[in-house]
Motif scaffolding. Sequence first.
Motif, PDB file in Angstrom:
ATOM      1  N   TRP A 196      20.213  -9.246  -1.226  1.00  0.00           N
ATOM      2  CA  TRP A 196      20.742  -9.835   0.089  1.00  0.00           C
ATOM      3  C   TRP A 196      21.650  -8.888   0.628  1.00  0.00           C
ATOM      4  O   TRP A 196      22.795  -8.269   0.059  1.00  0.00           O
ATOM      5  N   VAL A 197      21.451  -8.136   1.860  1.00  0.00           N
ATOM      6  CA  VAL A 197      21.850  -7.096   2.765  1.00  0.00           C
ATOM      7  C   VAL A 197      22.574  -7.858   3.909  1.00  0.00           C
ATOM      8  O   VAL A 197      21.815  -8.510   4.762  1.00  0.00           O
ATOM      9  N   TYR A 198      23.868  -7.146   4.454  1.00  0.00           N
ATOM     10  CA  TYR A 198      24.394  -7.592   5.448  1.00  0.00           C
ATOM     11  C   TYR A 198      25.589  -6.485   5.639  1.00  0.00           C
ATOM     12  O   TYR A 198      25.564  -5.745   5.168  1.00  0.00           O
ATOM     13  N   ALA A 199      25.906  -6.898   7.066  1.00  0.00           N
ATOM     14  CA  ALA A 199      26.919  -6.162   7.600  1.00  0.00           C
ATOM     15  C   ALA A 199      28.401  -6.707   7.534  1.00  0.00           C
ATOM     16  O   ALA A 199      28.561  -7.539   8.554  1.00  0.00           O
ATOM     17  N   PRO A 200      29.278  -6.479   6.672  1.00  0.00           N
ATOM     18  CA  PRO A 200      30.485  -7.143   6.658  1.00  0.00           C
ATOM     19  C   PRO A 200      31.249  -7.173   8.143  1.00  0.00           C
ATOM     20  O   PRO A 200      31.080  -5.873   8.656  1.00  0.00           O
ATOM     21  N   ARG A 201      31.867  -8.188   8.766  1.00  0.00           N
ATOM     22  CA  ARG A 201      32.409  -7.859   9.801  1.00  0.00           C
ATOM     23  C   ARG A 201      33.989  -7.794   9.650  1.00  0.00           C
ATOM     24  O   ARG A 201      34.810  -8.765   9.935  1.00  0.00           O
ATOM     25  N   ILE A 202      34.559  -6.713   9.087  1.00  0.00           N
ATOM     26  CA  ILE A 202      35.991  -6.499   9.204  1.00  0.00           C
ATOM     27  C   ILE A 202      36.079  -5.200   9.562  1.00  0.00           C
ATOM     28  O   ILE A 202      35.243  -4.328   9.323  1.00  0.00           O
ATOM     29  N   GLY A 203      37.118  -5.081   9.980  1.00  0.00           N
ATOM     30  CA  GLY A 203      37.983  -3.489  10.822  1.00  0.00           C
ATOM     31  C   GLY A 203      38.032  -2.531   9.230  1.00  0.00           C
ATOM     32  O   GLY A 203      37.873  -2.917   8.283  1.00  0.00           O
ATOM     33  N   PRO A 204      38.226  -1.302  10.015  1.00  0.00           N
ATOM     34  CA  PRO A 204      38.738  -0.533   9.072  1.00  0.00           C
ATOM     35  C   PRO A 204      40.000  -0.911   8.024  1.00  0.00           C
ATOM     36  O   PRO A 204      40.872  -1.549   8.553  1.00  0.00           O
ATOM     37  N   GLN A 205      40.032  -0.358   6.718  1.00  0.00           N
ATOM     38  CA  GLN A 205      41.029  -0.821   5.715  1.00  0.00           C
ATOM     39  C   GLN A 205      41.742   0.621   5.727  1.00  0.00           C
ATOM     40  O   GLN A 205      41.069   1.338   5.387  1.00  0.00           O
ATOM     41  N   PRO A 206      43.135   0.476   5.779  1.00  0.00           N
ATOM     42  CA  PRO A 206      43.873   1.288   5.192  1.00  0.00           C
ATOM     43  C   PRO A 206      43.771   1.742   3.798  1.00  0.00           C
ATOM     44  O   PRO A 206      43.806   3.158   3.591  1.00  0.00           O
ATOM     45  N   ARG A 207      43.387   1.032   2.794  1.00  0.00           N
ATOM     46  CA  ARG A 207      43.167   1.268   1.449  1.00  0.00           C
ATOM     47  C   ARG A 207      42.440   0.132   0.746  1.00  0.00           C
ATOM     48  O   ARG A 207      42.421  -1.017   1.417  1.00  0.00           O
ATOM     49  N   LEU A 208      41.841   0.467  -0.243  1.00  0.00           N
ATOM     50  CA  LEU A 208      41.207  -0.277  -1.026  1.00  0.00           C
ATOM     51  C   LEU A 208      41.767  -0.460  -2.349  1.00  0.00           C
ATOM     52  O   LEU A 208      42.115   0.563  -3.155  1.00  0.00           O
ATOM     53  N   VAL A 209      42.263  -1.672  -2.975  1.00  0.00           N
ATOM     54  CA  VAL A 209      42.752  -1.828  -4.310  1.00  0.00           C
ATOM     55  C   VAL A 209      41.786  -2.004  -5.223  1.00  0.00           C
ATOM     56  O   VAL A 209      41.436  -3.454  -5.020  1.00  0.00           O
ATOM     57  N   LEU A 210      41.495  -1.652  -6.287  1.00  0.00           N
ATOM     58  CA  LEU A 210      40.293  -1.974  -7.168  1.00  0.00           C
ATOM     59  C   LEU A 210      41.070  -2.551  -8.503  1.00  0.00           C
ATOM     60  O   LEU A 210      41.655  -1.702  -9.016  1.00  0.00           O
TER      61      LEU A 210
END
Length: 125
Positions: free
Chosen positions: A70-84
């Motif tokens: 399933w392929v899609y384009a998430p609708r969120i803006g730029p994130q300052p960081r990703l915490v994994l």
Amino acid sequence: MSLCVLAAGKTVTLAVAAFTLSWTHSVERTRWQEDWKVSPAGLQVVEARVKGSGAGMEPPEGSMLRSGWWVYAPRIGPQPRLVLAASGATGKGWTLCTAAGCRELGETAGEPTVLEPCDGSSQPR
């Protein structure tokens, strides 16, 4: 721009403009992939793919099924960081791939790994 990877008290600088992040959902054991761009505004997800659905991971409206993903384009803006998070519950951690290759992050339970844009002035490792 570069991508800074902060893990285990160390910072690794990757001279990349884009990367793919993938992981296995801890309950459904379903594979996820996201394509990201690095920019001065932050980290921007461009496309996401999921190899199934269930347990609160239904593909959003507008998703298209391509080759079993399933392929899609998430609708969120730029994130300052990703915490994994590094739960150790999936048997593997996160896979970070760039044009130069892939590396595993957070394979065992412990402190989270942080991804954020950086100006590339720190020493690559």
